[in-house]
Write an enzyme that holds these catalytic residues in place. Sequence first.
Site, PDB file in Angstrom:
ATOM      1  N   MET A   1     -21.644 -39.333   7.697  1.00  0.00           N
ATOM      2  CA  MET A   1     -22.648 -38.564   6.983  1.00  0.00           C
ATOM      3  C   MET A   1     -22.138 -37.172   6.637  1.00  0.00           C
ATOM      4  O   MET A   1     -22.430 -36.638   5.555  1.00  0.00           O
ATOM      5  CB  MET A   1     -23.940 -38.467   7.799  1.00  0.00           C
ATOM      6  CG  MET A   1     -25.119 -37.906   7.026  1.00  0.00           C
ATOM      7  SD  MET A   1     -25.551 -38.898   5.567  1.00  0.00           S
ATOM      8  CE  MET A   1     -26.626 -40.134   6.307  1.00  0.00           C
TER       9      MET A   1
ATOM     10  N   GLU B   1     -26.358 -37.858  33.018  1.00  0.00           N
ATOM     11  CA  GLU B   1     -27.785 -37.539  32.957  1.00  0.00           C
ATOM     12  C   GLU B   1     -28.346 -37.729  31.548  1.00  0.00           C
ATOM     13  O   GLU B   1     -29.504 -38.118  31.385  1.00  0.00           O
ATOM     14  CB  GLU B   1     -28.034 -36.106  33.423  1.00  0.00           C
ATOM     15  CG  GLU B   1     -27.804 -35.876  34.903  1.00  0.00           C
ATOM     16  CD  GLU B   1     -26.377 -35.453  35.240  1.00  0.00           C
ATOM     17  OE1 GLU B   1     -26.114 -35.127  36.410  1.00  0.00           O
ATOM     18  OE2 GLU B   1     -25.521 -35.458  34.323  1.00  0.00           O
TER      19      GLU B   1
ATOM     20  N   LYS C   1     -35.852 -28.328  46.770  1.00  0.00           N
ATOM     21  CA  LYS C   1     -35.355 -29.255  47.796  1.00  0.00           C
ATOM     22  C   LYS C   1     -36.208 -29.228  49.057  1.00  0.00           C
ATOM     23  O   LYS C   1     -36.467 -30.278  49.671  1.00  0.00           O
ATOM     24  CB  LYS C   1     -33.901 -28.928  48.133  1.00  0.00           C
ATOM     25  CG  LYS C   1     -33.242 -29.966  49.032  1.00  0.00           C
ATOM     26  CD  LYS C   1     -31.748 -29.736  49.164  1.00  0.00           C
ATOM     27  CE  LYS C   1     -31.102 -30.860  49.987  1.00  0.00           C
ATOM     28  NZ  LYS C   1     -29.637 -30.673  50.100  1.00  0.00           N
TER      29      LYS C   1
ATOM     30  N   PHE D   1     -26.241 -21.788  44.547  1.00  0.00           N
ATOM     31  CA  PHE D   1     -25.375 -22.841  44.013  1.00  0.00           C
ATOM     32  C   PHE D   1     -26.198 -23.885  43.267  1.00  0.00           C
ATOM     33  O   PHE D   1     -27.183 -24.391  43.788  1.00  0.00           O
ATOM     34  CB  PHE D   1     -24.596 -23.497  45.153  1.00  0.00           C
ATOM     35  CG  PHE D   1     -23.717 -24.636  44.702  1.00  0.00           C
ATOM     36  CD1 PHE D   1     -22.610 -24.421  43.902  1.00  0.00           C
ATOM     37  CD2 PHE D   1     -24.025 -25.942  45.071  1.00  0.00           C
ATOM     38  CE1 PHE D   1     -21.818 -25.466  43.477  1.00  0.00           C
ATOM     39  CE2 PHE D   1     -23.235 -27.000  44.658  1.00  0.00           C
ATOM     40  CZ  PHE D   1     -22.128 -26.762  43.853  1.00  0.00           C
ATOM     41  N   GLN D   2     -25.816 -24.170  42.039  1.00  0.00           N
ATOM     42  CA  GLN D   2     -26.468 -25.140  41.162  1.00  0.00           C
ATOM     43  C   GLN D   2     -27.947 -24.811  40.932  1.00  0.00           C
ATOM     44  O   GLN D   2     -28.779 -25.705  40.807  1.00  0.00           O
ATOM     45  CB  GLN D   2     -26.298 -26.574  41.686  1.00  0.00           C
ATOM     46  CG  GLN D   2     -24.868 -27.071  41.569  1.00  0.00           C
ATOM     47  CD  GLN D   2     -24.720 -28.563  41.775  1.00  0.00           C
ATOM     48  OE1 GLN D   2     -25.518 -29.184  42.465  1.00  0.00           O
ATOM     49  NE2 GLN D   2     -23.694 -29.142  41.169  1.00  0.00           N
TER      50      GLN D   2
END
Length: 579
Positions: free
Chosen positions: A490, A70, A182, A132-133
Amino acid sequence: MSAQTTAVLDEDLRSRLLKPDVITGSEILLRSLLLEGVDCVFGYPGGAVLYIYDAMHGNKDFNHLLTRHEQGAIHAADGYARSTGKVGVCIATSGPGATNLVTGIATAYMDSVPLVVITGNVATTAIGTDAFQEADITGITMPITKHSYLVRNVEDLPRIIHEAFHIANTGRKGPVLIDIPKDISAQKTRFEWKEEVNIRGYNPTVQPNKLQVERLVKAIEEAERPVILAGGGVVYAGAHEQLLELVNKARIPVTTTLLGLGGFPSGHELWMGMPGMHGTFTANTALQNCDLLISIGARFDDRVTMAVKGFAPKAKIAHIDVDPAEIGKTVPTAIPCVGDVKAVLELVNEKVKPAKSAAWIDQVQTWKEEKPLRYKDSDTELKPQYVIEMIHEATKGEAIVTTDVGQHQMWAAQYYRFNHPRSWITSGGLGTMGFGFPSAIGAQMGNPDRLVVSINGDGGMQMCSQELAICAIHNIPVKIVVINNQVLGMVRQWQEIIYDNRYSHIDLAGSPDFVKLAEAYGVKGLRATNKEEARKAWQEAMNTPGPVLIDFVVRKGENVFPMVTQGNTIDQMIMGDEE
């Protein structure tokens, strides 16, 4: 269509999209994105967005690129947006899919990049139950979005999408998040699209106060040592031509910030390079000695000002910015000009007269001749600065260049000279490692006919290397450069200079063989360890029609100079080997 849409839809397609059918929220989303002119969406599916992805199935009008993470999706959308000027779009599922976007959202927010970020969520009946999620992504991202929506009614979806694009790409640009539960994506309603956007309380100032413009014009006419500090706002506003006109009319030297590179042609006699921590001697010295400093679309970032109390001590400061919150935030401002940078400069150019800057320009030219950027070259080791110079010479400054974050980023900013705006894509405000390579994929998707070069360190490349897969699968012809010094460069430089050579956890010697890694994904891999090999490898890469990764093995201990350490003013520069 709305003002921010730049794509022109086929009339037959537009007619089909506007048909007032009874369709699902998912189909509404896809239709709306197409009506906004979106030609590529970057994403990764999951349970909460399966209705949306099901709507994509067999939809030949909709173009979706499946990334391998993602974070790769949102960085690609970011690179697409920066390089095209259009709104970038990405999609992810709920929970971990959404939270994996957070770093990319913050990256875009810090750099004022227009994105519409679409996330799925659990059904409205399950929100707040720790399903869930489930994650409160609108709450999580509230400080790093320009605006966000949690869609509660499917009937609101066309309006919300239209508003999101308008908000993202007007005023001070930035990311807008749309969270779609959803069940909303599955519900049906009659699709109705309205062209107008009317958002109560949102009306960004475009046209400036004419009195302030007149004060600025007068200040320019009276100035003897003027300097323009041009930032990313010049690029985002499409104001590069107006800036060039102002400089030529008023005869004012220009320094461009990290995000402003490309907003003013690097070949112009009055360009002084980049200012700040790793800025040029000329730019930093001019800033400290000018009597009028005009900031145009730059926010006085701490890496530009360094010790802010000692910044531009002799200057009257004028500030042109579309965001009124930036005026006076960091430095006292005598002449505030709130408005769209392009609109402000057009008004200034109508009345501006030359400054009294002839002697000042002679001084600036002397500094440029006496203290140019330089490094100690080598015939036995490959220097990273040489690699950047070689790439610039081969591409004649015409490539789109993306970078990751670190030493290679600063060398690219110093030694690649840009001819055009939207040719330089880098994470400035957040400094996000892992940004460089995925953003190049987005830039290439948005600019299929241009050469895109992705310059990365060996550290950042390992944070996004999985996206090599989509370059191979779709033959996305990005030229991927790895400046490989086998160390977190760096961090090592800071530990050497500031922390008395106490090197702690910076060794990347166990990194993979990048050539073999590229080949494992089906991408051509090349390696160079000296100048001759570097030139041959780059020529082979340029002659290869598809993606190529070139592993440039460079000197481990090389530092970026000039350098100003924290707590010092920008004229207190460490000049390095040539000091």
